[in-house]
Design an enzyme around this catalytic site. Structure first.
Site, mmCIF file in Angstrom:
data_model
loop_
_atom_site.group_PDB
_atom_site.id
_atom_site.type_symbol
_atom_site.label_atom_id
_atom_site.label_comp_id
_atom_site.label_asym_id
_atom_site.label_seq_id
_atom_site.Cartn_x
_atom_site.Cartn_y
_atom_site.Cartn_z
ATOM 1 N N ARG A 1 0.109 -7.691 -11.038
ATOM 2 C CA ARG A 1 0.676 -7.982 -12.336
ATOM 3 C C ARG A 1 0.689 -7.039 -13.355
ATOM 4 N NH1 ARG A 1 1.034 -13.281 -14.006
ATOM 5 N NH2 ARG A 1 0.557 -14.150 -11.848
ATOM 6 N N HIS B 1 -1.727 2.370 -5.268
ATOM 7 C CA HIS B 1 -0.223 2.032 -5.120
ATOM 8 C C HIS B 1 0.345 2.265 -3.575
ATOM 9 C CE1 HIS B 1 3.675 0.325 -6.036
ATOM 10 N NE2 HIS B 1 4.245 1.346 -5.502
HETATM 11 C C1 GAR Z 1 -2.359 -2.488 -1.224
HETATM 12 O O1 GAR Z 1 -1.509 -1.990 -0.089
HETATM 13 C C2 GAR Z 1 -2.078 -2.038 -2.652
HETATM 14 O O2 GAR Z 1 -1.759 -0.552 -2.409
HETATM 15 C C3 GAR Z 1 -0.854 -2.871 -2.869
HETATM 16 O O3 GAR Z 1 -1.195 -4.089 -2.397
HETATM 17 C C4 GAR Z 1 -1.905 -4.013 -1.397
HETATM 18 C C5 GAR Z 1 -3.239 -4.877 -1.514
HETATM 19 O O4 GAR Z 1 -3.808 -5.033 -0.402
HETATM 20 N N1 GAR Z 1 -0.887 -2.739 -4.327
HETATM 21 C C6 GAR Z 1 0.564 -2.750 -5.101
HETATM 22 O O5 GAR Z 1 1.575 -2.935 -4.551
HETATM 23 C C7 GAR Z 1 0.489 -2.709 -6.615
HETATM 24 N N2 GAR Z 1 1.598 -2.344 -6.965
HETATM 25 P P1 GAR Z 1 -5.304 -5.644 -0.364
HETATM 26 O O6 GAR Z 1 -5.263 -7.045 -1.071
HETATM 27 O O7 GAR Z 1 -5.437 -6.076 1.254
HETATM 28 O O8 GAR Z 1 -6.285 -4.760 -0.799
#
Ligand code: GAR
Length: 194
Positions: A91, A109
């Site tokens: 978000r 990210h």
């Molecule tokens: C992670 O890979 C993070 O880098 C990404 O969501 C995933 C969450 O994994 N974030 C994004 O894409 C932000 N734009 P998790 O819930 O297992 O930590």
């Protein structure tokens, strides 16, 4: 000791890596709050298991972003939070939180920003046919994954890779990188004197 809040929207494997680093002493901080915008996700279980208070909310039950961010801000103040780590919080952060925490809020990210910002960064990388993507930790500003970059690590993409292969490789890097970067940001003098 600095107090941190972690924001998550999903599984929270990065949240878990931060919890583990706090418990081993690799990250000298206390996690005083989990903020989660998706009731029922695994990140909440992880908080419960480790005795970390959480604020779980459904954005659609609020009139707008300002309304739920105002409540988040109250919870952050109650938990005496100094620093925020976004860990899969899907978000955009609005001015209510940014005005209080800009420069004290970072995000992880799954790409080498500025490439592949926003949702499904791994899918975007595969679609583009790159042979390298990666992980970026950056400060949060009012854009979509546009804030100043703190650290990046490259991750290879091989010819027959599926999204799952790349995701696993990226997660391994994230879980090691994020706690280390947080420790450096929270304890800069100690890093310089070593
Ligand atoms: C992670 O890979 C993070 O880098 C990404 O969501 C995933 C969450 O994994 N974030 C994004 O894409 C932000 N734009 P998790 O819930 O297992 O930590």
């Amino acid at each position: 000791m600095k107090n941190i809040a972690v924001f998550a929207s999903g599984s929270g494997s990065n949240f878990q890596a931060i919890i583990d680093a706090v418990e081993t002493g690799e990250l000298e901080a206390e996690i005083t709050l989990l903020v989660c915008d998706k009731p029922g996700v695994k990140a909440i279980e992880r908080a419960e298991k480790h005795g970390i208070p959480s604020f779980v909310f459904s954005p659609k039950t609020y009139v707008d972003k300002e309304a739920f961010e105002t409540e988040i801000l109250e919870k952050l103040n109650d938990a005496e939070v100094d620093f925020i780590a976004l860990a899969g919080y899907m978000r955009l952060i609005g001015p209510t939180l940014l005005n209080e925490f800009e420069g004290k809020m970072v995000n992880i990210h799954p790409s080498l920003l500025p490439e592949f910002p926003g949702k499904d960064a791994i899918g975007q990388a595969l679609e583009a046919g790159v042979n390298e993507t990666g992980v970026t930790v950056h400060y949060v500003d009012n854009g979509m994954d546009t804030g100043p970059i703190i650290e990046q690590v490259a991750v290879p993409v091989y010819e027959d890779d599926t999204q799952n292969h790349v995701r696993k490789r990226i997660h391994e890097v994230e879980h090691e990188l994020y706690p280390k970067v947080l420790q450096k940001l929270l304890h800069p003098a100690e890093v310089n004197s070593n």
